[in-house]
Write an enzyme that holds these catalytic residues in place. Sequence first.
Site, PDB file in Angstrom:
ATOM      1  N   LYS A 152       7.849   6.041  12.908  1.00  0.00           N
ATOM      2  CA  LYS A 152       8.245   4.804  12.243  1.00  0.00           C
ATOM      3  C   LYS A 152       9.184   5.092  11.071  1.00  0.00           C
ATOM      4  CE  LYS A 152       6.421   0.513  10.363  1.00  0.00           C
ATOM      5  NZ  LYS A 152       5.616  -0.056   9.299  1.00  0.00           N
ATOM      6  N   GLU A 175      11.863   4.343   8.379  1.00  0.00           N
ATOM      7  CA  GLU A 175      12.167   3.086   7.683  1.00  0.00           C
ATOM      8  C   GLU A 175      13.298   3.321   6.699  1.00  0.00           C
ATOM      9  OE1 GLU A 175       7.730   1.118   7.227  1.00  0.00           O
ATOM     10  OE2 GLU A 175       8.348   2.608   5.762  1.00  0.00           O
ATOM     11  N   GLN A 186       1.733   4.632   1.371  1.00  0.00           N
ATOM     12  CA  GLN A 186       1.563   4.995   2.774  1.00  0.00           C
ATOM     13  C   GLN A 186       2.517   6.096   3.184  1.00  0.00           C
ATOM     14  OE1 GLN A 186       4.115   1.749   5.090  1.00  0.00           O
ATOM     15  NE2 GLN A 186       2.683   0.810   3.687  1.00  0.00           N
ATOM     16  N   LYS A 190      -7.328  -1.776   2.988  1.00  0.00           N
ATOM     17  CA  LYS A 190      -7.454  -1.339   4.379  1.00  0.00           C
ATOM     18  C   LYS A 190      -7.920   0.112   4.482  1.00  0.00           C
ATOM     19  CE  LYS A 190      -3.841  -4.423   6.130  1.00  0.00           C
ATOM     20  NZ  LYS A 190      -2.463  -4.440   6.588  1.00  0.00           N
ATOM     21  N   ARG A 227      -2.562   5.173   5.158  1.00  0.00           N
ATOM     22  CA  ARG A 227      -2.560   4.614   3.802  1.00  0.00           C
ATOM     23  C   ARG A 227      -3.273   5.494   2.791  1.00  0.00           C
ATOM     24  NH1 ARG A 227      -3.014   0.440   7.318  1.00  0.00           N
ATOM     25  NH2 ARG A 227      -1.370  -1.135   7.179  1.00  0.00           N
ATOM     26  N   HIS A 281       5.174   6.772   0.206  1.00  0.00           N
ATOM     27  CA  HIS A 281       6.049   5.769  -0.413  1.00  0.00           C
ATOM     28  C   HIS A 281       5.315   4.439  -0.543  1.00  0.00           C
ATOM     29  CE1 HIS A 281       6.591   5.423   3.964  1.00  0.00           C
ATOM     30  NE2 HIS A 281       6.640   4.128   3.747  1.00  0.00           N
ATOM     31  N   HIS A 301       4.132   7.688   7.212  1.00  0.00           N
ATOM     32  CA  HIS A 301       4.168   7.451   8.652  1.00  0.00           C
ATOM     33  C   HIS A 301       4.262   8.775   9.389  1.00  0.00           C
ATOM     34  CE1 HIS A 301       4.708   3.316   7.552  1.00  0.00           C
ATOM     35  NE2 HIS A 301       5.752   3.641   6.827  1.00  0.00           N
ATOM     36  N   SER A 343       0.821  -1.205   0.000  1.00  0.00           N
ATOM     37  CA  SER A 343       0.000   0.000   0.000  1.00  0.00           C
ATOM     38  C   SER A 343       0.857   1.258   0.000  1.00  0.00           C
ATOM     39  CB  SER A 343      -0.949  -0.004   1.196  1.00  0.00           C
ATOM     40  OG  SER A 343      -0.254  -0.204   2.389  1.00  0.00           O
TER      41      SER A 343
HETATM   42 ZN   LIG Z   1       6.359   2.538   5.138  1.00  0.00          ZN
END
Ligand SMILES: [Zn+2]
Length: 426
Positions: A137, A139, A112, A302, A296, A277, A114, A110
Amino acid sequence: MSPAPKLFRVIGGAQNYDWGKLGSTSAVARFAKLNDPENVSIDEEKPYAELWMGTHPSVPTVSAQDRTPLRDLVRAAPEEMLGQEIIDKFGSKEGIPFLFKVLSIRKVLSIQAHPDKTLARQLHASDPKHYPDDNHKPEMAIAITDFEAFCGFRPLAEIDALLQKIPEFRELVGDDVATEFHSGVGSADVAGKKRLLQKVFSRVMNSPESKFEPLAASLVERTKADPQLFGETLADLIQRLDAQFPNDIGLFCGCLLLNHCILKSGEAMFLEAKDPHAYISGDIMECMAASDNVIRAGFTPKFKDVEVLVDCLTYSFNPVEEQKLNPAPFPRATGDAELKLYDPPIDEFSVLQTTFTSAGSEKFEGLDGPSLLIVTEGKGKVKLQGSDGALDASTGNVFFVAPRAAIELVSESKDTFTSYRAFCEA
Ligand SMILES: [Zn+2]
């Protein structure tokens, strides 16, 4: 429970999400099997999406020797396993501050973004069902095979060109906003340009299914009738993702608005908070802070929190090359290997890649925090410096290294021997 040694092999947990590569085409499946041959058998029909290494309670990593969860070992001896500085800094004796993963991606994940720490606290307080914790979060993804992803918004001139020439995109955004965007794109006012980008994104994200589905179908037809209009790469991408998620809003908010990044093995990207991303295909090492907060936008069945999403993004726009994270040298080791340090601008983790292309050894100073090391290619040995007890370190093997433990990696042939080590220092 006797005290855990400073270096020992562990076994991570595989996750069979639908988007994973199938059977032994998946690095996740191959690594899991190689690290635990007696207990893992690969089902060629099944997707193997993620291999988790860390102390997250939902997918335990366990000691190879007696299957004690790593989390239990950490909780039994937090000072030895994490180091006092890490406990003080992150305020927890429960686990390692990062989660290290292998991902093998067959279908787009998906789109998304954060939240950062401030927004995560607000979202968790007001909507704990959709935002299960109050942490950010960050990443980082490092390609281990050719890897493609969406990362950040395209440069505005590219978006403008697409709005000018692709009628379905223009209709979705509306003539008024497309015209305003076109006249503002050349301005020197960065904040103003971000507001224009937000208007475009908001129009896309707030359009009802009754509007975007027929436009998406028409867009896909156009990529077949006139691929030159899009460029071959973009036409192909739209068709591939439409086959995975037919008529999805992601064809617009992903394919047309975001950078399409292609990374070669060893190239990395760091995903800033509040930047959109999505991973599209390939195998990667991923490292992240322990959190489940995801907002998302597309390619997902979702919950999409469109209002929060449109409101929170930074609306930074940069070319693909600027989305990549360039590795740095790692001076705290000596020997024969090539070292690359991937060090994003956050506290929770860094990742060190070590590659041998000849026989030799590399000695590492002890790190001031816990680390997890996985071999992704070839075979060699790993040991504590000055000890006799070298452990076999072959593709798929994963090791926990305690704080301040000085280790040595040894390559015994000229075949490539590559490992990735995620660590955290205060
Ligand atoms: Zn991510």
